[in-house]
Design a protein around this motif. Structure first.
Motif, PDB file in Angstrom:
ATOM      1  N   VAL A 286      31.052  31.675  -2.514  1.00 17.83           N
ATOM      2  CA  VAL A 286      31.464  30.511  -3.301  1.00 17.83           C
ATOM      3  C   VAL A 286      32.897  30.675  -3.803  1.00 17.83           C
ATOM      4  N   LEU A 287      33.235  31.878  -4.281  1.00 23.00           N
ATOM      5  CA  LEU A 287      34.581  32.120  -4.791  1.00 23.00           C
ATOM      6  C   LEU A 287      35.626  32.028  -3.679  1.00 23.00           C
ATOM      7  N   LEU A 288      35.310  32.579  -2.510  1.00 20.50           N
ATOM      8  CA  LEU A 288      36.256  32.523  -1.396  1.00 20.50           C
ATOM      9  C   LEU A 288      36.511  31.091  -0.946  1.00 20.50           C
ATOM     10  N   LEU A 289      35.461  30.279  -0.918  1.00 22.47           N
ATOM     11  CA  LEU A 289      35.656  28.873  -0.558  1.00 22.47           C
ATOM     12  C   LEU A 289      36.570  28.175  -1.563  1.00 22.47           C
ATOM     13  N   GLY A 290      36.378  28.492  -2.860  1.00 23.07           N
ATOM     14  CA  GLY A 290      37.254  27.925  -3.884  1.00 23.07           C
ATOM     15  C   GLY A 290      38.696  28.365  -3.716  1.00 23.07           C
ATOM     16  N   VAL A 291      38.905  29.651  -3.427  1.00 28.25           N
ATOM     17  CA  VAL A 291      40.259  30.161  -3.210  1.00 28.25           C
ATOM     18  C   VAL A 291      40.886  29.511  -1.989  1.00 28.25           C
ATOM     19  N   TYR A 292      40.095  29.303  -0.944  1.00 32.22           N
ATOM     20  CA  TYR A 292      40.639  28.697   0.268  1.00 32.22           C
ATOM     21  C   TYR A 292      41.077  27.252   0.023  1.00 32.22           C
ATOM     22  N   ILE A 293      40.302  26.517  -0.762  1.00 31.27           N
ATOM     23  CA  ILE A 293      40.692  25.140  -1.106  1.00 31.27           C
ATOM     24  C   ILE A 293      41.997  25.141  -1.904  1.00 31.27           C
ATOM     25  N   LEU A 294      42.129  26.083  -2.840  1.00 29.87           N
ATOM     26  CA  LEU A 294      43.371  26.200  -3.593  1.00 29.87           C
ATOM     27  C   LEU A 294      44.534  26.603  -2.689  1.00 29.87           C
ATOM     28  N   TYR A 295      44.260  27.421  -1.689  1.00 32.97           N
ATOM     29  CA  TYR A 295      45.296  27.820  -0.745  1.00 32.97           C
ATOM     30  C   TYR A 295      45.802  26.614   0.049  1.00 32.97           C
ATOM     31  N   LEU A 296      44.891  25.736   0.426  1.00 36.21           N
ATOM     32  CA  LEU A 296      45.318  24.513   1.111  1.00 36.21           C
ATOM     33  C   LEU A 296      46.237  23.682   0.218  1.00 36.21           C
TER      34      LEU A 296
ATOM     35  N   ALA B 221      54.733  23.651  -0.822  1.00 37.80           N
ATOM     36  CA  ALA B 221      54.928  23.297   0.580  1.00 37.80           C
ATOM     37  C   ALA B 221      56.294  23.733   1.099  1.00 37.80           C
ATOM     38  N   TYR B 222      57.288  23.886   0.184  1.00 48.25           N
ATOM     39  CA  TYR B 222      58.634  24.270   0.627  1.00 48.25           C
ATOM     40  C   TYR B 222      58.647  25.657   1.264  1.00 48.25           C
ATOM     41  N   LEU B 223      57.669  26.510   0.896  1.00 48.29           N
ATOM     42  CA  LEU B 223      57.615  27.834   1.499  1.00 48.29           C
ATOM     43  C   LEU B 223      57.254  27.775   2.976  1.00 48.29           C
ATOM     44  N   PHE B 224      56.577  26.705   3.361  1.00 43.25           N
ATOM     45  CA  PHE B 224      56.089  26.584   4.736  1.00 43.25           C
ATOM     46  C   PHE B 224      56.863  25.524   5.522  1.00 43.25           C
ATOM     47  N   GLN B 225      57.993  25.064   4.978  1.00 44.17           N
ATOM     48  CA  GLN B 225      58.736  24.004   5.641  1.00 44.17           C
ATOM     49  C   GLN B 225      59.278  24.440   6.991  1.00 44.17           C
ATOM     50  N   ALA B 226      59.539  25.718   7.153  1.00 47.72           N
ATOM     51  CA  ALA B 226      60.059  26.190   8.433  1.00 47.72           C
ATOM     52  C   ALA B 226      59.068  25.971   9.554  1.00 47.72           C
ATOM     53  N   GLN B 227      57.772  25.934   9.202  1.00 53.70           N
ATOM     54  CA  GLN B 227      56.753  25.716  10.208  1.00 53.70           C
ATOM     55  C   GLN B 227      56.721  24.264  10.667  1.00 53.70           C
ATOM     56  N   GLU B 228      57.359  23.381   9.930  1.00 53.85           N
ATOM     57  CA  GLU B 228      57.324  21.967  10.291  1.00 53.85           C
ATOM     58  C   GLU B 228      58.522  21.558  11.158  1.00 53.85           C
ATOM     59  N   GLU B 229      59.486  22.487  11.359  1.00 51.60           N
ATOM     60  CA  GLU B 229      60.674  22.151  12.121  1.00 51.60           C
ATOM     61  C   GLU B 229      60.351  21.961  13.587  1.00 51.60           C
ATOM     62  N   GLY B 230      61.248  21.251  14.268  1.00 51.50           N
ATOM     63  CA  GLY B 230      61.051  21.050  15.704  1.00 51.50           C
ATOM     64  C   GLY B 230      60.737  19.600  16.005  1.00 51.50           C
ATOM     65  N   ASP B 231      60.767  19.276  17.255  1.00 48.69           N
ATOM     66  CA  ASP B 231      60.490  17.910  17.675  1.00 48.69           C
ATOM     67  C   ASP B 231      59.011  17.571  17.523  1.00 48.69           C
ATOM     68  N   VAL B 232      58.760  16.392  17.023  1.00 50.75           N
ATOM     69  CA  VAL B 232      57.393  15.930  16.872  1.00 50.75           C
ATOM     70  C   VAL B 232      56.992  15.194  18.144  1.00 50.75           C
ATOM     71  N   GLU B 233      55.978  15.676  18.773  1.00 51.62           N
ATOM     72  CA  GLU B 233      55.550  15.073  20.028  1.00 51.62           C
ATOM     73  C   GLU B 233      54.856  13.735  19.759  1.00 51.62           C
ATOM     74  N   GLU B 234      55.090  12.791  20.653  1.00 50.01           N
ATOM     75  CA  GLU B 234      54.482  11.466  20.523  1.00 50.01           C
ATOM     76  C   GLU B 234      52.982  11.560  20.797  1.00 50.01           C
ATOM     77  N   ALA B 235      52.210  10.866  19.966  1.00 49.17           N
ATOM     78  CA  ALA B 235      50.757  10.895  20.121  1.00 49.17           C
ATOM     79  C   ALA B 235      50.349  10.240  21.432  1.00 49.17           C
ATOM     80  N   GLN B 236      49.395  10.839  22.110  1.00 48.99           N
ATOM     81  CA  GLN B 236      48.890  10.330  23.376  1.00 48.99           C
ATOM     82  C   GLN B 236      47.563   9.597  23.225  1.00 48.99           C
ATOM     83  N   MET B 237      46.982   9.630  22.006  1.00 50.18           N
ATOM     84  CA  MET B 237      45.700   8.982  21.757  1.00 50.18           C
ATOM     85  C   MET B 237      45.787   8.213  20.446  1.00 50.18           C
TER      86      MET B 237
END
Length: 420
Positions: free
Chosen positions: A236-246, A254-270
């Motif tokens: 139960v505690l781990l699930l709570g921590v994981y939700i907080l991590y999200l 989110a600024y810590l993970f902004q580097a992961q968002e860089e790059g071209d965004v591919e056009e949706a096919q569906m």
């Protein structure tokens, strides 16, 4: 000029615009303007990858199971069928995430990123194949942080001598991985203190423990009750921590993970609806194939003298994580190391802090007494793997030699489980 009563003129002489029909309104509500059509969406989903050729093994899996063919055929057909299904699950999730906001995309990845592991785990749990649950979960973690990350480092090393990635985000993810490792070690430490013998399985049932109390394990029902309380509370505690991590990853920091968002965004096919329907359908089919696969493992292992821990630790995780394996290595070859770290370490976090606790709770509800107890061998294996990964990524750099180290440890662990 006379005017038709069905087409009255407006005061300025123009005709009243025709009202859209009910079906047109429904269609526009569920498929936004500019999105791919349903025909194009399903065509991409079915024919978008050469790996989908292996979908032909799905009917073979169903037929071999119901006609009770040889265990090797039942296992092989179901095993191969899950490979394209894992890829399709990843494709549908990716297509849905591209149409949703960042937060909903994160929740989608949390729910379906490890869908095959969850399906296989629940199928094995409900069939009392607890050793398979044990090894498939541990194997999924190890395959991501050792095999996949190692292959990605080697792939990036073939492109350039040294690759760099955002160290703060990587350390934040690895810290949560370390926390999950520690919380899974505590039940083993508790049992070591309370007993002079070891329980030989990671996840065991109370009946298994009681039947072997005096002759093998030395664990009595009172101690088992303690393990259950620790495991369920920790889940139960781990699930709570994981939700907080999200929330930490997607909103507050989110600024810590902004580097992961860089790059071209591919056009949706569906379009969104087609992706949702495809995701639901593939999930149902995967659940059947996983159920058939688990049902054939015991007979297959006994007849052909293949260690069940090796099947659960090595074979099943490679199949379940097939889509992530390909994506991670491909992103590394393109130089997107932040995304590679996010896939490998992030998927392991999902398993350790989300999937495993979820299975414990599902077992609690379904009266399958699943615990977080690691035997000594599994505990040491898990700990040294997390320790090595943290050591290698703490400088924010990678090279092919670090990838060789990770894969070497993975092969040593695989060899140990083969002879166990």
């Amino acid at each position: 000029m006379p005017t038709s009563e069905h087409s009255p003129l407006l005061p300025n002489g123009s005709r009243r615009p025709s009202q859209p029909s009910f079906l047109t309104k429904v269609s526009s509500a569920i498929k936004a303007e500019g999105e791919p059509s349903y025909a194009a969406s399903f065509k991409f989903f079915v024919f978008g990858s050469w790996l989908n050729v292996f979908l032909l093994f799905i009917p073979l899996s169903f037929i071999s199971h119901h006609l009770n063919w040889d265990a090797a055929l039942r296992f092989s057909f179901s095993f191969i069928a899950i490979i394209p299904l894992a890829k399709l699950l990843g494709t549908a999730t990716e297509q849905m995430s591209s149409k949703l906001g960042q937060t909903l995309a994160g929740l989608m990845n949390a729910s379906f990123g490890n869908a095959v592991e969850i399906i296989v785990g629940i199928a094995a749990l409900l069939q009392d194949q607890l050793v398979i649950v044990q090894n498939s979960m541990l194997g999924s973690i190890l395959s991501n942080i050792l095999l996949v990350l190692g292959c990605s480092f080697i792939a990036a090393g073939s492109r350039e001598h040294e690759s760099n990635f955002q160290v703060t985000a990587a350390q934040a993810s690895s810290s949560l991985m370390t926390l999950a490792c520690i919380t899974l070690i505590i039940p083993a430490a508790y049992n070591t203190i309370k007993s002079s013998h070891d329980i030989p399985s990671l996840f065991s049932t109370a009946s298994d423990v009681v039947s072997a109390t005096d002759l093998q394990t030395g664990v009595n029902p009172d101690r088992w009750d303690g393990l259950l309380i620790i495991s369920r509370g920790t889940a139960v505690l781990l699930l709570g921590v994981y939700i907080l991590y999200l929330y930490f990853q997607l909103r507050s920091h989110a600024y810590l993970f902004q580097a992961q968002e860089e790059g071209d965004v591919e056009e949706a096919q569906m379009n969104l609806v087609s992706a949702g329907i495809s995701l639901a359908a593939v999930t149902v089919i995967t659940s059947f194939c996983a159920d058939y696969l688990v049902a054939s493992i015991e007979e297959f292992a006994d007849r052909y003298h293949i260690p069940k821990p090796f099947i659960g630790l090595i074979l099943l995780p490679i199949v379940a994580n097939a889509a992530e394996h390909v994506t991670s290595v491909w992103m590394a070859m393109k130089g997107q190391m932040e995304l590679t770290i996010g896939i490998c370490v992030g998927s392991s976090i999902q398993i350790a802090a989300f999937v495993v606790p979820l299975l414990v709770i599902v077992g609690w509800i379904s009266h399958h007494e699943l615990t977080l107890f690691f035997a000594n061998f599994e505990t040491i294996t898990f700990f040294v793997s997390v320790f090595l990964v943290n050591t290698l990524i703490q400088d924010g750099k990678s090279n092919y030699m670090e990838g060789v180290m990770l894969i070497t440890l993975y092969l040593v662990i695989a060899l140990a489980f083969w002879v166990s």
